[in-house]
Design a protein around this motif. Structure first.
Motif, short mmCIF file in Angstrom:
data_model
loop_
_atom_site.label_atom_id
_atom_site.label_comp_id
_atom_site.label_asym_id
_atom_site.label_seq_id
_atom_site.Cartn_x
_atom_site.Cartn_y
_atom_site.Cartn_z
N GLY A 172 22.95 -62.96 -11.78
CA GLY A 172 23.00 -63.45 -10.40
C GLY A 172 21.72 -63.12 -9.63
O GLY A 172 20.96 -62.51 -10.12
N GLY A 173 21.64 -63.70 -8.28
CA GLY A 173 20.56 -63.52 -7.53
C GLY A 173 19.60 -64.85 -7.63
O GLY A 173 19.95 -65.68 -8.42
N ILE A 174 18.54 -64.75 -6.81
CA ILE A 174 17.68 -65.94 -6.76
C ILE A 174 16.99 -65.92 -8.06
O ILE A 174 16.53 -67.07 -8.59
N GLY A 175 16.85 -64.94 -8.95
CA GLY A 175 16.14 -65.02 -10.08
C GLY A 175 16.95 -65.84 -11.22
O GLY A 175 16.52 -66.55 -11.84
N ASP A 176 18.27 -65.62 -11.15
CA ASP A 176 19.27 -66.14 -11.93
C ASP A 176 19.02 -67.81 -11.55
O ASP A 176 19.07 -68.77 -12.36
N MET A 177 19.06 -67.78 -10.12
CA MET A 177 19.02 -69.51 -9.86
C MET A 177 18.03 -70.25 -10.05
O MET A 177 17.94 -71.34 -10.55
N ALA A 178 16.77 -69.28 -10.21
CA ALA A 178 15.29 -69.86 -10.48
C ALA A 178 15.25 -70.43 -12.01
O ALA A 178 14.97 -71.45 -12.40
N ILE A 179 16.05 -69.35 -12.89
CA ILE A 179 16.18 -69.56 -14.31
C ILE A 179 17.04 -70.73 -14.65
O ILE A 179 16.64 -71.73 -15.35
N GLN A 180 18.22 -70.75 -14.08
CA GLN A 180 19.09 -71.83 -14.14
C GLN A 180 18.76 -73.11 -13.99
O GLN A 180 18.98 -74.23 -14.64
N TYR A 181 18.12 -73.29 -12.72
CA TYR A 181 17.82 -74.66 -12.10
C TYR A 181 16.28 -74.98 -11.96
O TYR A 181 16.13 -76.10 -12.57
N GLY A 182 15.49 -74.01 -11.76
CA GLY A 182 14.23 -74.30 -11.65
C GLY A 182 13.60 -74.40 -12.98
O GLY A 182 12.89 -75.34 -13.06
N TYR A 183 14.01 -73.66 -13.90
CA TYR A 183 13.48 -73.70 -15.12
C TYR A 183 14.10 -74.53 -16.18
O TYR A 183 13.54 -75.38 -16.67
N ASN A 184 15.31 -74.04 -16.41
CA ASN A 184 16.22 -74.73 -17.48
C ASN A 184 16.35 -76.43 -17.19
O ASN A 184 16.54 -77.01 -18.09
N ARG A 185 16.39 -76.71 -15.99
CA ARG A 185 16.73 -78.06 -15.51
C ARG A 185 15.64 -78.83 -14.97
O ARG A 185 15.59 -79.89 -14.32
N TYR A 186 14.33 -78.10 -15.00
CA TYR A 186 13.26 -78.69 -14.51
C TYR A 186 13.33 -79.20 -13.04
O TYR A 186 12.59 -80.10 -12.80
N GLU A 187 13.91 -78.41 -12.16
CA GLU A 187 14.08 -78.65 -10.93
C GLU A 187 12.84 -77.93 -10.18
O GLU A 187 12.79 -76.66 -9.64
N THR A 188 11.71 -78.32 -10.13
CA THR A 188 10.54 -77.68 -9.52
C THR A 188 10.75 -77.43 -8.21
O THR A 188 10.23 -76.39 -7.51
N GLY A 189 11.30 -78.29 -7.43
CA GLY A 189 11.59 -78.23 -5.97
C GLY A 189 12.30 -76.67 -5.52
O GLY A 189 12.26 -76.02 -4.66
#
Length: 218
Positions: A172-189
């Motif tokens: 959980g937390g913003i790190g989890d969100m960054a990994i799940q969406y920003g990195y794994n789903r290539y959501e740079t925004g």
């Protein structure tokens, strides 16, 4: 699902999870770390209760934990956290790992703050018949308070960074969100927004800590 929809649906909970982990680990880390620092300080200072064996043993444990990178420590602690709370992949599990890392980290900071207190002041207090408790509460803590506050700020900022690592195991937390969406789903925004939030948060905490330290300076 676009970037703004991801942020709208997940950012609030991620920030709450991060705040929870950092708050719990800061409270535990500062409380227990201060006690460990006092043991190290009192067993080393000739004015109090010098005990080289206790100082060496406690110092070794503190250094052993501090020597481990947090990502490795977190993995090593998974069985311990699982035994304590059942599921290590939750904010509570992450808070336990962060707390264990925070205790030795803050212990060394607090020990350094105590060591900065003028020895002449302590000798004068002891010579007047003050007890160890009185010297600690009325001389050591007040004089060390500015450095102590800066140490708390440094610990909080470090724990915010560590809490992002907890996301690598899905706790959980913003790190989890960054990994799940920003990195794994290539959501740079998503990554950009999280980075901006972290920078702003750290700047705010640092400013508040510096202000408190200046107010506490004698």
């Amino acid at each position: 699902m676009d970037t703004w929809e991801i942020l709208r649906n997940n950012l609030g909970q991620a920030l709450i999870d991060t705040a929870y982990m950092v708050a719990v680990s800061t409270l535990i880390g500062v409380t227990l770390g201060t006690l460990v620092a006092l043991v190290l300080y009192l067993t080393q200072n000739r004015l109090f209760a010098p005990n080289h064996v206790v100082n060496a043993v406690v110092g070794f444990v503190v250094n052993a934990i501090r020597s481990m990178p947090f990502i490795i420590l977190m993995v090593v602690l998974i069985p311990v956290v699982q035994f304590l709370v059942g599921d290590p992949y939750t904010p509570t599990g992450g808070a336990i790992s962060l707390s264990i890392a925070a205790v030795p980290f803050f212990a060394r900071i607090a020990e350094s703050a105590f060591a900065e207190v003028d020895s002449g002041l302590l000798e004068a207090a002891v010579s007047t018949g003050a007890t160890v408790r009185q010297v600690i509460l009325d001389a050591v803590f007040p004089q060390a308070l500015p450095s102590f506050i800066r140490g708390v700020v440094l610990t909080v900022i470090s724990l915010i960074g560590y809490s992002a690592m907890v996301g690598t195991i899905g706790a959980g937390g913003i790190g989890d969100m960054a990994i799940q969406y920003g990195y794994n789903r290539y959501e740079t925004g998503v990554l950009v927004v999280i980075v901006v939030i972290l920078i702003a948060l750290v700047q705010l905490i640092q400013w508040a800590g510096d202000w408190c330290a200046r107010k506490a300076t004698h």
